[in-house]
Design a protein around this motif. Structure first.
Motif, PDB file in Angstrom:
ATOM      1  N   UNK A 157       0.829  -1.206   0.000  1.00  0.00           N
ATOM      2  CA  UNK A 157       0.000   0.000   0.000  1.00  0.00           C
ATOM      3  C   UNK A 157       0.862   1.254   0.000  1.00  0.00           C
ATOM      4  N   UNK A 158       1.897   1.264   0.840  1.00  0.00           N
ATOM      5  CA  UNK A 158       2.772   2.433   0.914  1.00  0.00           C
ATOM      6  C   UNK A 158       3.457   2.687  -0.420  1.00  0.00           C
ATOM      7  N   UNK A 159       3.916   1.608  -1.073  1.00  0.00           N
ATOM      8  CA  UNK A 159       4.610   1.765  -2.355  1.00  0.00           C
ATOM      9  C   UNK A 159       3.651   2.271  -3.430  1.00  0.00           C
ATOM     10  N   UNK A 160       2.437   1.698  -3.487  1.00  0.00           N
ATOM     11  CA  UNK A 160       1.465   2.118  -4.492  1.00  0.00           C
ATOM     12  C   UNK A 160       1.040   3.566  -4.275  1.00  0.00           C
ATOM     13  N   UNK A 161       0.802   3.944  -3.024  1.00  0.00           N
ATOM     14  CA  UNK A 161       0.429   5.333  -2.746  1.00  0.00           C
ATOM     15  C   UNK A 161       1.532   6.285  -3.181  1.00  0.00           C
ATOM     16  N   UNK A 162       2.776   5.922  -2.887  1.00  0.00           N
ATOM     17  CA  UNK A 162       3.897   6.788  -3.267  1.00  0.00           C
ATOM     18  C   UNK A 162       4.024   6.887  -4.784  1.00  0.00           C
ATOM     19  N   UNK A 163       3.878   5.750  -5.456  1.00  0.00           N
ATOM     20  CA  UNK A 163       4.057   5.732  -6.919  1.00  0.00           C
ATOM     21  C   UNK A 163       2.936   6.461  -7.632  1.00  0.00           C
ATOM     22  N   UNK A 164       1.705   6.391  -7.071  1.00  0.00           N
ATOM     23  CA  UNK A 164       0.556   7.024  -7.706  1.00  0.00           C
ATOM     24  C   UNK A 164       0.280   8.424  -7.169  1.00  0.00           C
ATOM     25  N   UNK A 165       1.027   8.821  -6.130  1.00  0.00           N
ATOM     26  CA  UNK A 165       0.881  10.166  -5.600  1.00  0.00           C
ATOM     27  C   UNK A 165      -0.418  10.410  -4.861  1.00  0.00           C
ATOM     28  N   UNK A 166      -0.843   9.424  -4.071  1.00  0.00           N
ATOM     29  CA  UNK A 166      -2.090   9.551  -3.315  1.00  0.00           C
ATOM     30  C   UNK A 166      -1.829   9.222  -1.850  1.00  0.00           C
ATOM     31  N   UNK A 167      -2.792   9.573  -0.996  1.00  0.00           N
ATOM     32  CA  UNK A 167      -2.690   9.283   0.439  1.00  0.00           C
ATOM     33  C   UNK A 167      -3.497   8.041   0.777  1.00  0.00           C
ATOM     34  N   UNK A 168      -3.137   7.320   1.829  1.00  0.00           N
ATOM     35  CA  UNK A 168      -3.920   6.149   2.254  1.00  0.00           C
ATOM     36  C   UNK A 168      -5.333   6.540   2.671  1.00  0.00           C
ATOM     37  N   UNK A 169      -6.275   5.619   2.498  1.00  0.00           N
ATOM     38  CA  UNK A 169      -7.667   5.854   2.858  1.00  0.00           C
ATOM     39  C   UNK A 169      -7.920   5.740   4.350  1.00  0.00           C
ATOM     40  N   UNK A 170      -7.063   4.983   5.053  1.00  0.00           N
ATOM     41  CA  UNK A 170      -7.343   4.699   6.465  1.00  0.00           C
ATOM     42  C   UNK A 170      -6.035   4.461   7.205  1.00  0.00           C
ATOM     43  N   UNK A 171      -6.046   4.552   8.542  1.00  0.00           N
ATOM     44  CA  UNK A 171      -4.838   4.256   9.316  1.00  0.00           C
ATOM     45  C   UNK A 171      -4.531   2.763   9.301  1.00  0.00           C
ATOM     46  N   UNK A 172      -3.318   2.419   9.678  1.00  0.00           N
ATOM     47  CA  UNK A 172      -2.883   1.022   9.637  1.00  0.00           C
ATOM     48  C   UNK A 172      -3.702   0.136  10.554  1.00  0.00           C
ATOM     49  N   UNK A 173      -4.289   0.676  11.601  1.00  0.00           N
ATOM     50  CA  UNK A 173      -5.080  -0.141  12.535  1.00  0.00           C
ATOM     51  C   UNK A 173      -6.296  -0.766  11.861  1.00  0.00           C
ATOM     52  N   UNK A 174      -6.710  -0.251  10.711  1.00  0.00           N
ATOM     53  CA  UNK A 174      -7.878  -0.768  10.006  1.00  0.00           C
ATOM     54  C   UNK A 174      -7.490  -1.604   8.793  1.00  0.00           C
ATOM     55  N   UNK A 175      -6.251  -2.077   8.743  1.00  0.00           N
ATOM     56  CA  UNK A 175      -5.762  -2.866   7.605  1.00  0.00           C
ATOM     57  C   UNK A 175      -5.462  -4.288   8.055  1.00  0.00           C
ATOM     58  N   UNK A 176      -5.910  -5.271   7.262  1.00  0.00           N
ATOM     59  CA  UNK A 176      -5.592  -6.671   7.509  1.00  0.00           C
ATOM     60  C   UNK A 176      -4.607  -7.162   6.470  1.00  0.00           C
ATOM     61  N   UNK A 177      -5.056  -8.037   5.574  1.00  0.00           N
ATOM     62  CA  UNK A 177      -4.196  -8.536   4.496  1.00  0.00           C
ATOM     63  C   UNK A 177      -4.692  -8.065   3.131  1.00  0.00           C
ATOM     64  N   UNK A 178      -5.570  -7.045   3.133  1.00  0.00           N
ATOM     65  CA  UNK A 178      -6.005  -6.391   1.906  1.00  0.00           C
ATOM     66  C   UNK A 178      -5.912  -4.887   2.123  1.00  0.00           C
ATOM     67  N   UNK A 179      -5.783  -4.153   1.034  1.00  0.00           N
ATOM     68  CA  UNK A 179      -5.741  -2.696   1.132  1.00  0.00           C
ATOM     69  C   UNK A 179      -6.224  -2.090  -0.171  1.00  0.00           C
ATOM     70  N   UNK A 180      -6.809  -0.903  -0.065  1.00  0.00           N
ATOM     71  CA  UNK A 180      -7.239  -0.189  -1.254  1.00  0.00           C
ATOM     72  C   UNK A 180      -6.412   1.073  -1.432  1.00  0.00           C
ATOM     73  N   UNK A 181      -6.237   1.446  -2.688  1.00  0.00           N
ATOM     74  CA  UNK A 181      -5.487   2.652  -3.043  1.00  0.00           C
ATOM     75  C   UNK A 181      -6.299   3.407  -4.086  1.00  0.00           C
ATOM     76  N   UNK A 182      -6.429   4.718  -3.887  1.00  0.00           N
ATOM     77  CA  UNK A 182      -7.247   5.533  -4.774  1.00  0.00           C
ATOM     78  C   UNK A 182      -6.620   5.631  -6.168  1.00  0.00           C
ATOM     79  N   UNK A 183      -7.512   5.674  -7.172  1.00  0.00           N
ATOM     80  CA  UNK A 183      -7.114   5.863  -8.561  1.00  0.00           C
ATOM     81  C   UNK A 183      -7.816   7.099  -9.106  1.00  0.00           C
ATOM     82  N   UNK A 184      -7.305   7.654 -10.193  1.00  0.00           N
ATOM     83  CA  UNK A 184      -8.043   8.746 -10.841  1.00  0.00           C
ATOM     84  C   UNK A 184      -9.421   8.260 -11.265  1.00  0.00           C
TER      85      UNK A 184
END
Length: 394
Positions: free
Chosen positions: A302-329
């Motif tokens: 998630x951190x790598x995708x957010x950095x590469x796509x230039x977006x912020x995470x949707x939620x804090x790490x406490x709400x993450x399991x083994x899946x994550x979403x990253x915003x797209x245009x």
């Protein structure tokens, strides 16, 4: 591409970068071999297997699952999938005019449909708590849901881990707060078991249904329904079968109702013990290490995708399991594929060999990519996804 050393335990297509374990899971070959062995045993003498041996085999499978979930095996029933579990509970309950059924706007569509159907049957109201998005904290989720509870609220239906947005919701806090208000909770835990630690005994939940074919990696068609002991008399399976008028006294009515629903292939849930053994044996620390390993991997992705796509995470790490979403245009006004998939999802597969869901949220044209992390995934696969997205979105 650097492959995970664990990939050899699965029969996944070597030409596809599979980052979508969350949708339907993926079963290790050792577990599939166990299923083939059980099927051969059943077909060699079906009457012996189904009439004389199945009950003991089912009891053993429930015992293994109960140990993993920290639940009494007699409070568990095997069902085909979590959607069946949700329907089983909702169609068993009785409501009065003026009652309210509470859920969130992140609820899985199939389960929400079941809730709407039952509400229309009884003439009651479905109240939807719109969770903040992006989410600041687990407490923000708790506060939002509780703000919609009234004296008429009878039940909360909530995902343990949301499908569209991959949020691990704070169900323990909600269950406790709602019970203090006299409201029970039905948890749609389709993604819960095997993705995050779970103790049904400590949770005190009224109803919890979860899939075994996703993060436990059992064969497709293996799921369970947990019903708290004091509520079992009010719950009946969707299919009424021979147990309804059974005079046996050595098993509970809950067992008699749920253990035989008609001729079916029982091998998926009979393989649950093997799946627990195989997956728990892949790392020295067993299941706790497997879940921690996958969570660390998806947080890194998630951190790598957010950095590469230039977006912020949707939620804090406490709400993450083994899946994550990253915003797209936002998406373009293109028609979805015949299966209703975003054209970007098809292009990722057919042009780059990457299987990953692109989901609209909170509504089109807004969308995001949801990545899963299972032992067979590698860091290089998420890097490949990032580069493919950059190329296609350009």
């Amino acid at each position: 591409m650097d492959a995970s050393p664990f990939r050899t335990h699965w029969s996944l297509d070597p030409e596809v970068t599979f980052l979508n374990h969350g949708s339907f899971g993926a079963c290790p070959t050792a577990v599939l071999e166990e299923q083939s062995r059980l099927r051969a045993r059943m077909e060699a003498e079906p009457v012996r297997f189904l009439h004389r041996e199945l009950e003991a085999l089912s009891d053993a499978a429930r015992a293994a699952l109960g140990s993993f979930l920290d639940a009494d095996p007699d409070d568990l029933a095997f069902v085909n999938n979590a959607t069946t579990g949700v329907n089983t509970v909702l169609k068993s309950l009785r409501f009065d005019p003026g009652d309210e059924l509470l859920t969130t706007d992140h609820e899985y569509n199939a389960s929400r449909n079941a809730l709407d159907f039952v509400a229309s049957r009884w003439g009651v109201k479905v109240v939807v708590a719109k969770l903040p998005w992006p989410v600041r904290s687990a407490q923000a989720v708790v506060d939002t849901v509780l703000s919609h509870v009234t004296a008429r609220t009878r039940l909360l239906l909530i995902d343990h881990i949301t499908s569209q947005t991959a949020l691990v919701l704070p169900i323990a806090e909600l269950i406790r707060a709602l019970r203090e208000r006299g409201v029970e909770t039905l948890v749609d835990g389709a993604h819960g078991p095997g993705q995050v630690p779970l103790s049904l005994r400590q949770l005190g939940v009224a109803y919890y249904t979860g899939n075994c074919h996703k993060w436990l990696c059992a064969p497709k068609g293996a799921a369970f329904l947990y019903v708290r002991r004091d509520l079992q008399p009010g719950i009946r399976p969707v299919v009424i079968s021979h147990g309804y008028n059974s005079r046996r006294e050595d098993r509970s009515r809950f067992r008699l109702d749920f253990d035989w629903l008609g001729t079916d292939d029982p091998t998926p849930f009979l393989c649950v013990p093997k799946a627990l053994e195989v997956m728990g044996g892949m790392l020295p620390g067993g299941w706790p290490e497997v879940m921690a390993f996958n969570r660390a991997k998806v947080l890194e992705a998630r951190a790598f995708l957010c950095q590469r796509l230039g977006v912020a995470p949707h939620c804090p790490e406490e709400l993450v399991g083994a899946m994550a979403t990253v915003a797209l245009p936002d998406g373009f006004p293109e028609k979805p594929s015949a299966l209703g998939l975003d054209p970007l999802q098809d292009r990722l597969l057919f042009e780059h060999g990457i299987e990953v869901p692109i989901t609209p949220w909170p509504r089109p044209p807004h969308r995001h990519v949801r990545v899963s992390a299972q032992l067979y995934n590698s860091r290089a696969e998420y890097q490949r996804l990032a580069e493919a997205l950059v190329t296609l979105l350009r």
